[in-house]
Design a protein around this motif. Structure first.
Motif, PDB file in Angstrom:
ATOM      1  N   ASP A  33      41.249  37.549  41.096  1.00  0.00           N
ATOM      2  CA  ASP A  33      41.024  38.992  41.066  1.00  0.00           C
ATOM      3  C   ASP A  33      40.537  39.477  39.702  1.00  0.00           C
ATOM      4  N   GLU A  34      40.886  38.741  38.655  1.00  0.00           N
ATOM      5  CA  GLU A  34      40.433  39.125  37.321  1.00  0.00           C
ATOM      6  C   GLU A  34      38.917  38.997  37.180  1.00  0.00           C
ATOM      7  N   SER A  65      37.665  42.341  40.340  1.00  0.00           N
ATOM      8  CA  SER A  65      38.005  43.762  40.279  1.00  0.00           C
ATOM      9  C   SER A  65      37.015  44.511  39.386  1.00  0.00           C
ATOM     10  N   SER A  81      48.116  39.378  40.267  1.00  0.00           N
ATOM     11  CA  SER A  81      47.063  40.394  40.260  1.00  0.00           C
ATOM     12  C   SER A  81      47.081  41.246  41.526  1.00  0.00           C
ATOM     13  N   PHE A 132      46.873  45.029  40.109  1.00  0.00           N
ATOM     14  CA  PHE A 132      45.578  45.702  40.159  1.00  0.00           C
ATOM     15  C   PHE A 132      45.586  46.991  40.986  1.00  0.00           C
ATOM     16  N   TYR A 150      41.347  46.800  32.718  1.00  0.00           N
ATOM     17  CA  TYR A 150      42.127  45.614  32.359  1.00  0.00           C
ATOM     18  C   TYR A 150      41.225  44.738  31.508  1.00  0.00           C
ATOM     19  N   THR A 152      43.968  34.389  37.596  1.00  0.00           N
ATOM     20  CA  THR A 152      43.791  34.738  39.005  1.00  0.00           C
ATOM     21  C   THR A 152      42.332  35.074  39.299  1.00  0.00           C
ATOM     22  N   SER A 164      38.183  45.082  35.804  1.00  0.00           N
ATOM     23  CA  SER A 164      38.534  43.931  34.975  1.00  0.00           C
ATOM     24  C   SER A 164      37.386  43.580  34.038  1.00  0.00           C
TER      25      SER A 164
END
Length: 436
Positions: A154-155, A158, A131, A135, A145, A152, A161
């Protein structure tokens, strides 16, 4: 006597329009052209913005030495064929681009840059461990996304996301809560990767909620061809070296779990009281069958998942899509959590496009729809999905996580079945993990 042939609406790639097709689609191009010439717009589509395809991308690693998810992009293409055969996304044709991230940082970034360059309005139902690489290009291009695999952190942070499940954090926390009731010492076997580094924290948070001591963290190479040493070490950790002691080994190595279990079976005879447990994505029915079914090491094991078991009738539409558009494609399995997640991600996309009520479908318009309170009904496969930073899971440190529910399954008579009805909310354990 001539039978009446069944007709369906089908998208013609490169035209931006639909035509009517029979079973032999190639025989209808002339008829489709006549409709276009006579009417301007084919029945079942909208004019204006509806003439242009909705372009999205689905990526996943394929053909690598580590975790592979070929069923996700394959199903995305099958979904496009199915939705286009049935009028498109609110009258618009769907075009799916696919990309192989090759399980590395360069591949992940390349896929993301290609999505932006080729005008994708979203990345839908994809898997990547990288990610930090994918990203930045997506965020730079403003591309949402939707429904990543949740592998991850970050999902879940973000602003672009839109996850449909609680990812690995929820699965491991839920497993920890359950194993706290039934296991002695617990050894977690996980990849020696950045993504793998978060697994012990989440499992231990669930164990702590259940009043259990932390697990023993056993790192293993993600791309190993055998795990004999790791398997024996895990057995010793789970028992304290006492061969008669009860304990649990939790392999969470993704696709490599099957290789680990092959090694595990060869060395486990000296530890007959040790049980196994895992999470969906590392274990599925195919894996259980290949390791002996009823007589295999998974019999009696608990497995946490994000969704109801594959035999649940709420998956009927998914199975219908596979049957109609990809019956012979061995990459696509209705029991694969990657395929299931991709299906749910496209369910989100479908409802987001419909909410625009004929307006232009762009990355910005989709993001606005998703951010402005859109509630997505998945037919009971998840809670109603609604992405808001102010939600109750914001305090967990994962502000984009809108679904902390997991299902508890058990291997019984060689089959993966529901261990209890309904979902288990693991918010409490995730909150505890965020404080560590």
């Amino acid at each position: 006597m001539t039978g009446r042939r069944r007709t369906r609406s089908s998208y013609l790639p490169g035209t931006g329009r639909f035509t009517r097709s029979v079973r032999a689609r190639t025989a209808t191009l002339v008829a489709g052209a006549s409709l276009l010439a006579g009417c301007g717009v084919v029945p079942g589509t909208t004019g204006g913005a509806g003439d242009d395809p909705v372009v999205v991308m689905t990526w996943a690693p394929q053909g690598t030495g580590a975790t592979n998810k070929p069923g996700m992009p394959a199903f995305a293409q099958a979904y496009a064929r199915w939705i286009n055969d049935n009028g498109g996304l609110d009258g618009r044709p769907l075009k799916v681009l696919t990309c192989n991230d090759h399980n590395d940082t360069v591949g992940a970034a390349t896929c993301a840059r290609r999505a932006v360059k080729e005008g994708a309005v979203a990345v839908v139902g994809s898997y990547s461990q990288y990610s930090k690489s994918f990203f930045p290009p997506l965020e730079g291009g403003g591309v949402p996304y939707i429904g990543g695999y949740g592998v991850t952190e970050d999902e879940f942070t973000s602003p672009l996301s839109y996850p449909v499940n609680g990812g690995q954090p929820a699965l491991l926390a839920g497993l920890g809560e359950e194993l706290a009731k039934t296991c002695g010492r617990i050894a977690l076997v996980r990849p020696d990767t950045i993504a793998g580094d978060t697994q012990p924290v989440m499992l231990d948070a669930g164990l702590d909620t259940g009043g259990h001591s932390p697990s023993k963290d056993q790192r293993a190479a993600e791309d190993a061809t055998e795990y004999g040493t790791a398997a024996e070490a895990a057995l010793r950790e789970a028992t304290g070296g006492a061969t008669s002691a009860k304990g649990c080994v939790v392999p969470a190595l993704g696709d490599r779990t099957s290789i680990f279990m092959d090694s595990f079976r060869r060395v486990r005879d000296d530890w007959p009281a040790v049980r196994t447990a895992s999470v969906l994505g590392s274990v599925d029915q195919t894996e259980i069958d290949s390791t002996g079914g009823t007589d295999g090491p998974y019999e009696g094991s608990y497995v946490t998942g994000w969704y109801p078991v594959a035999s649940d009738p709420r998956w009927d539409e998914l199975k219908k899509i596979i049957k109609e558009e990809a019956f012979s494609d061995t990459r696509i399995d209705a029991e694969d959590t990657g395929v299931q997640t991709t299906y749910l991600a496209f369910t989100v996309l479908r409802q987001a496009v419909a909410s625009l009520k004929g307006g232009k479908v762009t990355a910005d318009s989709l993001k606005s729809a998703l951010d402005d309170g859109l509630k997505v009904d998945t037919g009971g496969l998840t809670p109603t999905l609604n992405w808001e930073f102010s939600g109750r899971l914001g305090s967990v440190g994962f502000p984009r996580m809108v679904n902390a529910d997991v299902t508890l399954q058990v291997v019984r008579d060689g089959r993966l079945v529901a261990a209890r009805s309904g979902f288990l909310d693991v918010t409490k354990s995730l909150q505890a993990a965020s404080l560590k």
